[in-house]
Design a protein around this motif. Structure first.
Motif, mmCIF file in Angstrom:
data_model
loop_
_atom_site.group_PDB
_atom_site.id
_atom_site.type_symbol
_atom_site.label_atom_id
_atom_site.label_comp_id
_atom_site.label_asym_id
_atom_site.label_seq_id
_atom_site.Cartn_x
_atom_site.Cartn_y
_atom_site.Cartn_z
ATOM 1 N N TYR A 42 1.301 2.033 4.150
ATOM 2 C CA TYR A 42 2.242 0.923 4.038
ATOM 3 C C TYR A 42 2.904 0.688 5.399
ATOM 4 O O TYR A 42 3.158 1.627 6.154
ATOM 5 N N PRO A 73 6.465 -10.311 -0.906
ATOM 6 C CA PRO A 73 5.910 -9.046 -0.413
ATOM 7 C C PRO A 73 6.258 -7.871 -1.311
ATOM 8 O O PRO A 73 6.953 -6.938 -0.920
ATOM 9 N N PRO A 81 -0.286 -9.907 4.234
ATOM 10 C CA PRO A 81 0.091 -8.790 5.108
ATOM 11 C C PRO A 81 0.361 -9.181 6.552
ATOM 12 O O PRO A 81 1.239 -8.599 7.205
ATOM 13 N N SER A 86 3.998 -7.185 5.452
ATOM 14 C CA SER A 86 3.959 -5.725 5.577
ATOM 15 C C SER A 86 3.377 -5.238 6.893
ATOM 16 O O SER A 86 3.751 -4.169 7.385
#
Length: 395
Positions: free
Chosen positions: A107, A332, A344, A348
């Motif tokens: 992550y 998100p 993404p 993230s």
């Protein structure tokens, strides 16, 4: 009447011959003990009880025990967020001079902690491909104390070689921490396959309603578990009673939500495959997934509720898709009762360079989908609208 006397604590709870069917919310911050000796007994573990909510409270312990049971572990602790749980592991167990090896598709915030925060504390870090145990082994050092992986990577959904990495860590005496947020215990309990520490962002699928922020972490070894607990208490990573109560409520429907969303994920993967303008579809339940055999073995026939796909046409197609796919939240997050769409490159993994994202397979047209509980036919119609708009944006 002297009204001041009515405000003096404590007031006894009303007597009842019945008990609550659901867990009550217990928001008390402080707890009274009978005497210094009684308080000593609590702190020394000879008597159960609570003292100060930062050190634990009933709602957190009840939620922790429920997740413990799902993960086939004991002594887990609830933290204020999933990243707090990750921080408890990395900062609570490592010290200056140690080295930690992480998977190269963690992550985004976990990657940031690995790359920027831990080195400031004198903790060395490196990353390697978790789908290749040999690559992980090559990245180990004599001072490696911990390996951190996500069983299913975020957001490309690659499947880590859990068995190979677990065997490697066991042989070297290295702790293996597995973030099981994506997969959940519905698919696997990592401790049964060699993990020493298991982490969850309870915010996601376990709580399931996008209305709490919580984490959970547990360790197989009681001594390691105690080190995690002490660090969490010292740094104030306490979860609120109300969030714990909401999460416990959500947890009651977790198996039903997981099954329904997983079925829809399979349908969506079939719908997107071969559609004009869709460059690729990544779903662990598909035969064309790069880790299909491992997914079948490790996930026990539960490919999960997450799916990723890539649009042709880059950012322009991505913008058109999200604007046209009405009814799908562009947000998100994951694990909500409603389907959410994440990009993404703009969320993230935005901190990575374009080259860094490309190395991970993340383009401007790459999306991650967390499937929810909508009617599948209605959901597919939303995706069809988005694909039509993306096609027009490409010209």
């Amino acid at each position: 009447m002297d009204i001041r006397k009515t405000l003096i604590r404590p007031v006894a709870m009303p007597a009842s011959s019945s008990s609550a069917v659901v867990t009550p919310i217990m928001p008390a911050v402080v707890y009274a003990s009978d005497s210094p000796d009684a308080l000593d007994a609590q702190y020394e573990g000879r008597s159960p009880g609570y003292t100060y909510a930062r050190e634990g409270h009933p709602n957190a312990d009840i939620l922790a025990r429920r997740i413990d049971a799902l993960e086939e572990m004991e002594g887990g602790i609830v933290t204020g967020s999933g990243m707090a749980a990750v921080a408890v592991v990395l900062m609570g167990l490592l010290r200056a001079g140690d080295h930690v090896l992480g998977a190269d598709q963690l992550y985004g915030r976990s990657l940031r902690m690995m790359k920027e925060d831990l080195p400031r504390m004198g903790i060395a870090t490196s990353l390697a491909d978790p789908t290749d145990a040999a690559a992980m082994e090559a990245a180990l050092r004599p001072e490696t104390k911990l390996v951190l992986i996500e069983l299913v990577s975020n957001p490309t959904l690659r499947i880590a070689d859990l068995d190979g990495i677990a065997a490697l860590c066991k042989a070297r005496g290295i702790l293996l921490a597995v973030d099981n947020t994506f997969t959940t215990p519905a698919a696997i309990a990592p401790v049964t396959r060699g993990a020493d520490i298991v982490i969850h962002s309870v915010t996601k699928l376990l709580a399931g309603h996008a209305d709490v922020t919580l984490g959970w972490v547990a360790a197989r070894d009681p001594e390691v578990a105690q080190r995690l607990r002490v660090f969490a208490v010292t740094t104030g990573m306490t979860a609120s009673p109300f969030d714990c109560w909401l999460a416990e409520r959500g947890l009651m429907t977790f198996p039903l939500r997981f099954d329904r969303a997983q079925q829809t994920a399979q349908r969506l993967s079939e719908f997107l495959s071969g559609r004009a303008g869709v460059a690729r579809v990544l779903y662990p339940g598909r035969a064309d997934h790069p880790d299909a055999a491992r997914a079948q073995s490790v996930l026990r026939g539960n490919p999960g509720t997450m799916l990723s796909f890539e649009l042709e046409g880059g950012r322009a197609a991505a913008n058109a898709f999200t604007e046209a796919a009405k009814g799908i939240a562009f947000a998100p997050t994951l694990g909500d009762v409603g389907t959410t769409l994440s990009h993404p490159a703009s969320s993230s993994h935005r901190a990575l360079t374009a080259e860094g994202r490309a190395a991970l397979g993340i383009s401007e047209g790459f999306f991650r989908v967390s499937l929810g509980l909508e009617d599948p036919d209605a959901l597919l119609a939303c995706f069809a609208d988005g694909l039509d708009a993306a096609r027009q944006a490409r010209g």
